[in-house]
Design a protein around this motif. Sequence first.
Motif, PDB file in Angstrom:
ATOM      1  N   GLU A  29       0.821  -1.290   0.033  1.00 44.14           N
ATOM      2  CA  GLU A  29       0.156  -0.009  -0.207  1.00 44.14           C
ATOM      3  C   GLU A  29       0.784   1.104   0.010  1.00 44.14           C
ATOM      4  N   TYR A  30       0.442   2.350  -0.937  1.00 47.91           N
ATOM      5  CA  TYR A  30       1.207   3.249  -0.959  1.00 47.91           C
ATOM      6  C   TYR A  30       0.223   4.628  -0.718  1.00 47.91           C
ATOM      7  N   THR A  62       2.924  -1.639  -7.016  1.00 44.14           N
ATOM      8  CA  THR A  62       4.323  -2.133  -6.870  1.00 44.14           C
ATOM      9  C   THR A  62       5.291  -1.462  -7.356  1.00 44.14           C
ATOM     10  N   LYS A  63       6.491  -1.582  -6.766  1.00 43.69           N
ATOM     11  CA  LYS A  63       7.557  -0.643  -7.117  1.00 43.69           C
ATOM     12  C   LYS A  63       8.062  -1.084  -8.700  1.00 43.69           C
ATOM     13  N   GLN A  64       8.564  -0.185  -9.366  1.00 39.90           N
ATOM     14  CA  GLN A  64       9.222  -0.569 -10.794  1.00 39.90           C
ATOM     15  C   GLN A  64      10.541  -0.220 -10.610  1.00 39.90           C
ATOM     16  N   GLY A  65      11.481  -0.793 -11.251  1.00 33.50           N
ATOM     17  CA  GLY A  65      12.903  -0.442 -11.333  1.00 33.50           C
ATOM     18  C   GLY A  65      13.344   0.936 -11.811  1.00 33.50           C
ATOM     19  N   ASN A  66      12.286   1.738 -12.366  1.00 34.94           N
ATOM     20  CA  ASN A  66      12.919   3.025 -13.068  1.00 34.94           C
ATOM     21  C   ASN A  66      12.449   4.047 -12.325  1.00 34.94           C
ATOM     22  N   GLY A  67      12.276   4.126 -10.927  1.00 35.97           N
ATOM     23  CA  GLY A  67      12.028   5.130  -9.845  1.00 35.97           C
ATOM     24  C   GLY A  67      10.428   5.337  -9.971  1.00 35.97           C
ATOM     25  N   THR A  68       9.559   4.633 -10.329  1.00 34.39           N
ATOM     26  CA  THR A  68       8.017   4.841 -10.270  1.00 34.39           C
ATOM     27  C   THR A  68       7.440   3.682  -9.758  1.00 34.39           C
ATOM     28  N   ILE A  69       6.487   3.970  -9.231  1.00 38.64           N
ATOM     29  CA  ILE A  69       5.368   2.867  -8.552  1.00 38.64           C
ATOM     30  C   ILE A  69       4.350   2.723  -9.446  1.00 38.64           C
ATOM     31  N   PHE A  99       6.014  11.189  -5.235  1.00 42.00           N
ATOM     32  CA  PHE A  99       4.710  11.408  -4.776  1.00 42.00           C
ATOM     33  C   PHE A  99       4.126  10.569  -3.669  1.00 42.00           C
ATOM     34  N   LEU A 100       4.727   9.431  -3.708  1.00 41.21           N
ATOM     35  CA  LEU A 100       4.103   8.232  -2.763  1.00 41.21           C
ATOM     36  C   LEU A 100       5.083   7.763  -1.616  1.00 41.21           C
ATOM     37  N   LYS A 101       4.621   7.451  -0.515  1.00 41.29           N
ATOM     38  CA  LYS A 101       5.420   6.727   0.439  1.00 41.29           C
ATOM     39  C   LYS A 101       4.562   5.608   0.953  1.00 41.29           C
ATOM     40  N   SER A 102       5.433   4.506   1.330  1.00 39.50           N
ATOM     41  CA  SER A 102       5.055   3.134   1.658  1.00 39.50           C
ATOM     42  C   SER A 102       4.145   3.211   2.986  1.00 39.50           C
ATOM     43  N   VAL A 103       2.949   2.683   3.109  1.00 34.54           N
ATOM     44  CA  VAL A 103       2.278   2.450   4.279  1.00 34.54           C
ATOM     45  C   VAL A 103       2.667   1.180   4.819  1.00 34.54           C
ATOM     46  N   GLU A 104       3.062   1.094   6.379  1.00 34.28           N
ATOM     47  CA  GLU A 104       3.499  -0.013   7.051  1.00 34.28           C
ATOM     48  C   GLU A 104       2.545  -0.795   7.544  1.00 34.28           C
TER      49      GLU A 104
END
Length: 104
Positions: A29-30, A62-69, A99-104
């Motif tokens: 979740e982001y 999901t995190k992508q390898g190119n600096g995007t989610i 623009f996003l942060k991971s929600v723990e």
Amino acid sequence: MKYFKQICLFLLAITFFSCSSDDESRPSEYEFVKEYSTTVTVGGFVGIAQRNFQIGEVYKGTKQGNGTISIRIAEHSELNDDCPNSWCYQELLDVPQEFLKSVE
């Protein structure tokens, strides 16, 4: 018998090490930490629309390898099974990580 045990141990080790913990591909979740505005495909007669994401909105992604989610902005349905057609809509959106942060 000794070789049989060694072969079994070897196969067990290969099985264990072939399983990787690929956390990057698991949906998490982001939450938006900055406002983000983009154009999305909504399908039908409307076609495209401007979409504004507000601070605090939470999406699975999901995190992508190119600096995007890549976040899921719509659930999959039968309308999207036979794409492309005029009723297809956008299910996923790539958003820059800032623009996003991971929600723990």
